[in-house]
Every structure is written in C-alpha cells, then in structure tokens.
Design an enzyme around this catalytic site. Structure first.
Site, PDB file in Angstrom:
ATOM      1  N   HIS A 124       0.872  -1.177   0.000  1.00  0.00           N
ATOM      2  CA  HIS A 124       0.000   0.000   0.000  1.00  0.00           C
ATOM      3  C   HIS A 124       0.913   1.232   0.000  1.00  0.00           C
ATOM      4  CE1 HIS A 124      -2.812   2.939   1.825  1.00  0.00           C
ATOM      5  NE2 HIS A 124      -3.776   2.134   1.424  1.00  0.00           N
ATOM      6  N   ASP A 201       2.957  -4.605   8.175  1.00  0.00           N
ATOM      7  CA  ASP A 201       1.767  -3.783   8.002  1.00  0.00           C
ATOM      8  C   ASP A 201       0.555  -4.703   8.130  1.00  0.00           C
ATOM      9  OD1 ASP A 201      -0.414  -2.403   7.078  1.00  0.00           O
ATOM     10  OD2 ASP A 201       0.463  -1.831   5.150  1.00  0.00           O
ATOM     11  N   GLN A 204      -4.577  -5.033   6.928  1.00  0.00           N
ATOM     12  CA  GLN A 204      -5.584  -5.940   6.367  1.00  0.00           C
ATOM     13  C   GLN A 204      -5.614  -7.303   7.047  1.00  0.00           C
ATOM     14  OE1 GLN A 204      -7.887  -5.182   4.140  1.00  0.00           O
ATOM     15  NE2 GLN A 204      -7.125  -3.145   3.626  1.00  0.00           N
ATOM     16  N   LYS A 227     -10.527  -0.808  10.298  1.00  0.00           N
ATOM     17  CA  LYS A 227     -10.616  -1.982   9.423  1.00  0.00           C
ATOM     18  C   LYS A 227     -10.994  -3.233  10.217  1.00  0.00           C
ATOM     19  CE  LYS A 227      -7.419  -0.042   6.102  1.00  0.00           C
ATOM     20  NZ  LYS A 227      -8.051   0.180   4.784  1.00  0.00           N
ATOM     21  N   CYS A 365      -4.625   2.521  -3.806  1.00  0.00           N
ATOM     22  CA  CYS A 365      -3.393   2.999  -3.157  1.00  0.00           C
ATOM     23  C   CYS A 365      -2.245   2.005  -3.338  1.00  0.00           C
ATOM     24  CB  CYS A 365      -3.611   3.269  -1.674  1.00  0.00           C
ATOM     25  SG  CYS A 365      -4.791   4.564  -1.338  1.00  0.00           S
TER      26      CYS A 365
HETATM   27  N1  PMP Z   1      -1.791  -0.783   4.614  1.00  0.00           N
HETATM   28  C1  PMP Z   1      -2.748  -1.452   3.969  1.00  0.00           C
HETATM   29  C2  PMP Z   1      -2.436  -2.789   3.388  1.00  0.00           C
HETATM   30  C3  PMP Z   1      -4.017  -0.902   3.864  1.00  0.00           C
HETATM   31  O1  PMP Z   1      -4.978  -1.571   3.205  1.00  0.00           O
HETATM   32  C4  PMP Z   1      -4.278   0.363   4.423  1.00  0.00           C
HETATM   33  C5  PMP Z   1      -5.636   1.019   4.315  1.00  0.00           C
HETATM   34  N2  PMP Z   1      -6.227   0.935   3.036  1.00  0.00           N
HETATM   35  C6  PMP Z   1      -3.246   1.011   5.098  1.00  0.00           C
HETATM   36  C7  PMP Z   1      -2.025   0.407   5.171  1.00  0.00           C
HETATM   37  C8  PMP Z   1      -3.425   2.348   5.710  1.00  0.00           C
HETATM   38  O2  PMP Z   1      -4.335   2.315   6.743  1.00  0.00           O
HETATM   39  P1  PMP Z   1      -4.955   3.684   7.291  1.00  0.00           P
HETATM   40  O3  PMP Z   1      -5.459   4.422   6.085  1.00  0.00           O
HETATM   41  O4  PMP Z   1      -6.053   3.248   8.185  1.00  0.00           O
HETATM   42  O5  PMP Z   1      -3.869   4.415   7.983  1.00  0.00           O
END
Ligand code: PMP
Length: 407
Positions: A124, A201, A204, A227, A365
């Site tokens: 991401h 990270d 997910q 999430k 993203c």
């Molecule tokens: N890493 C991954 C794999 C994600 O899917 C996301 C959120 N789409 C994030 C990081 C970032 O999370 P947040 O926007 O809640 O900070």
C-alpha cells in the site's frame, strides 16, 4: 459454544439495514473500512454522554473513568496481538501514522547513505512513501521483492536481496488488493539473519487472521481500528521494547515528557513517550468494544464464514465471460480484485452502486502493483463477517446485467 449465525451477526450492524438507491445495501468495501457494530457506536455515545474528560492528569471522577477506559483498550490490544507487555502498545492515528512514526524516529536514527530497505511490489502507498521519503533524505536505497502472476511474493528473490546492507524489511501481512497472505514469519526470520529490523503492516490482516507478534517475532507491527469494526482515527503501533526505548520521540508536547525546563527535557516512559498531546480518547475507548465484539463472535468462526464466501464468490465470478481475477494466491483472505475485458472498473463501480452494491474501484493505493499487472485499476469486492451468499448472488447478477449494458 454458539454457532455462527450470519443473520444474527447482521443485526448488530445498523448500517446494514439501510437501502441505497432503493435497494438493500450490499456492502463489499470492507477492505477500505468495515461497518460498525452497535456495541462500538454505544461505546462512543456512552463515553461522550457520561465520562468525557481528558485523561491521565485528572484526579476527578470523570478523568479517572476516562483514563481507565482508555488504558483498558491498551490491555485488550495487548492480548489481541499477544504482545509481551502493555507498554509496547502505542496508540496512533492509524496504520499510516504507525509506519510514519517508525520511519521518522527509528528510521532517521538508524538509516544511513547506502543502506537498503526492502519492501514488496504489493505494498500500500502507506508502506512505500514513508520509506521513499526516508531513502531520499538519507541516500538509502529501496529494494523491491517481486511477485509472480498469482500475486505471491517470490521468496527466492527476497533471499537474494538480503545482505549486510539490508537495514529494514517492511512488508504487508495481507494485500489489500490481492488478498494474498504473505509468509511474514519466514520473511522476518530471513531479515533477522542479516541483522535487519522488520515491520509488518497488519492493516488488512488483523481483522482476518490471529495475530501473535511474539510468534511472528516482528520488531514492529501496525494496524488500524477502522478496518476491524472499530472507529476511524485510531491505530496501533506495536514494537519490541528495546527498540521503542532506543528510539527518539516522534512528536513533542504534553504527556510525552517527565520534566520540562527551557534547557533540559526528560521524556516519559513507554508508551507515553510516543503519545504527545490529548489522544483520540473516544475512538480509542470504542476500539476495545470492536475487539471484544470480534472475539465474542469468534475469530475462527468468522474466518470459516469468510472463506466460504471467498470460495463461493471466486467460483461464481469465474463463470462470467471476460472477467479475470487478479491475484490467485494459495493463501488468501476474502478480498477479490477483478477486471472485465473492455470495461472500465469505474463504470462497473458506478453501475453496481445503482443496484445498491458497494465495491471499490481504482488503484487501491497500490499503483506499483497495478504496474506489475499492466492495468490502471481493478474492481474489488471484500467480505466481512456480516456478508452473505445471497449478497454475492446479487453481485453476480448485477455484474452480468451491468456488463451487458456496457458492452
Ligand atoms: N496498509 C494497507 C495494506 C491498507 O490496506 C491500508 C488502508 N487501506 C493502510 C495500510 C493504511 O491504513 P490507514 O489508512 O487506516 O492508515
């Protein structure tokens, strides 16, 4: 031990009762954010209705109650990810802030010119950009683990990238686009064999998998409350104690200090050293309700239900002519990205929304990952504990009709 009953689970989520464009909502955008159970909404309302107060310094009753509730979430998170101690749980604004915190503190202290930081093709943006910025500042180099056609990390290539130059390996546990579950335990062991520090990270993964940070042996782990059925605006950074203690503070302000003189400041102990200013009290308090709720429903049962949905949806989607699933990893969670020949994902998304079906479209993203597949974007359906086979049938019918309209 109660059986998993999806109809009963759905009753806990008020948003699922609504309609969109005159149709019952089918919410398949759970990888972006999950809906909230009533217990989480009640926790927010209860906090603001009865014991709203600033925490830690107050000696009055409301401040004590708010402090106790805020700190109780820390204990719940500690158990939820099996951290060794509560001081290793730092509250942040989200997964993104957790990664930036590590980049700006540990990273700026430890990364030098010529050092290498390993990430992967399926990160991401929030696990790319902070390291890119750090690498730019320090003259360090980003190294990228490639993926195969099924959307799995090429582990032999990873091992080839490792060297004494490797200082950090920062890897997504579960891809938000492909659903791939990465073998993070092996990656962490590999990184440690060359003395590198590791970050996982878990944005997910935390909602789908059992997380045990001690078993993983990761140095840092981040996730976001929103999430995993909790409120937005709060996240968690876990870190190994020696590392957290050796790191400089992130932001300066109240709470994170012991004593302040104009010519000398001493910083607070963990975890407060990294929690400057008034934190997001209400949302942190309600995160406990989200984790308790998830545990009460049963993570194993949720996983079995989601796996059934994943298998069923995969089978059904493969029947649709011209549709291709992006990401066919052997180990994956209930996230399915797909493209349809001659159809723009955004058109799919808009027309599905007209039928009350919420999917995400675009690059999610993860632009470098789209580049790997030479596509501008995908449509993505991601399933949570409250989704049903009937909803998948609606998606399939909807897709068939929408594709006919567009072609
Ligand atoms: N890493 C991954 C794999 C994600 O899917 C996301 C959120 N789409 C994030 C990081 C970032 O999370 P947040 O926007 O809640 O900070």
């Amino acid at each position: 031990d109660k059986a998993f009953n999806v109809a009963a689970v759905r009753k806990h989520f008020p948003a699922l009762q609504r309609e969109v464009k005159g149709k019952p909502l089918v919410y398949f955008d759970n990888a972006a954010t999950t809906q909230k159970p009533q217990a989480v909404i009640d926790a927010l309302v209860n906090y603001y209705s009865h014991y709203n107060a600033n925490i830690h310094r107050g000696i009055h009753t409301l401040a004590e109650e708010a402090t106790a509730a805020f700190e109780a979430t820390r204990d719940t998170v500690q158990q939820f990810i099996n951290a060794a101690s509560r001081e290793q749980i730092i509250f942040t604004g989200g997964a993104t802030e957790g990664i930036n915190l590590v980049a700006q503190t540990w990273g700026r202290q430890n990364i030098k010119a010529g050092d290498e930081i390993i990430i992967s093709s399926m990160e991401h943006h929030s696990n790319i950009v902070p390291w890119y910025m750090l690498a730019q500042e320090k003259g360090a180099v980003l190294k990228i683990i490639p993926i195969n056609e099924d959307g799995e990390l090429m582990m032999d290539e990873f091992h080839k990238l490792l060297s004494e130059k490797t200082k950090l390996v920062s890897i997504v546990h579960v891809s938000n686009v492909l659903g791939t579950i990465n073998p993070v335990k092996n990656i962490i062991a590999g990184a440690h064999s060359v003395g590198a520090v590791t970050l996982v990270d878990g944005a997910q993964s935390t909602v789908h998998l059992d997380i045990d940070v001690q078993d993983l042996d990761c140095d840092f782990f981040v996730f976001s409350s929103h999430k995993i059925y909790g409120p937005t605006g709060v996240g968690v950074l876990y870190g190994k104690k020696e590392l957290l203690e050796s790191m400089p503070p992130y932001q300066g302000g109240g709470e994170m200090i012991k004593d302040v003189y104009f010519d000398a400041i001493t910083y607070n102990d963990l975890p407060y050293k990294f929690e400057a200013g008034t934190p997001n009290i209400a949302d942190t308090v309600a995160l406990k309700a989200a984790l308790d709720f998830t545990k009460w429903i049963g993570k194993q049962k949720i996983r079995e239900h989601e796996n059934e949905l994943l298998c069923y949806a995969t089978e059904q989607l493969m029947q649709i002519e011209g549709l291709k699933i992006i990401g066919n990893a052997k180990n994956k969670v209930s996230v399915i990205s797909f493209v349809v020949e001659k159809v723009h994902p955004q058109d799919l998304g808009i027309l599905l929304d007209n039928r009350g079906i919420a999917v995400r479209t675009g690059h999610h993203c993860a632009q470098p990952l789209m580049e790997c597949y030479k596509i501008p974007g995908t449509a993505r359906a991601s399933f949570a504990m409250y989704n049903t086979k009937e909803e998948i049938d609606s998606l399939i019918t909807g897709l068939q009709k929408v594709i006919k309209m567009l072609l």
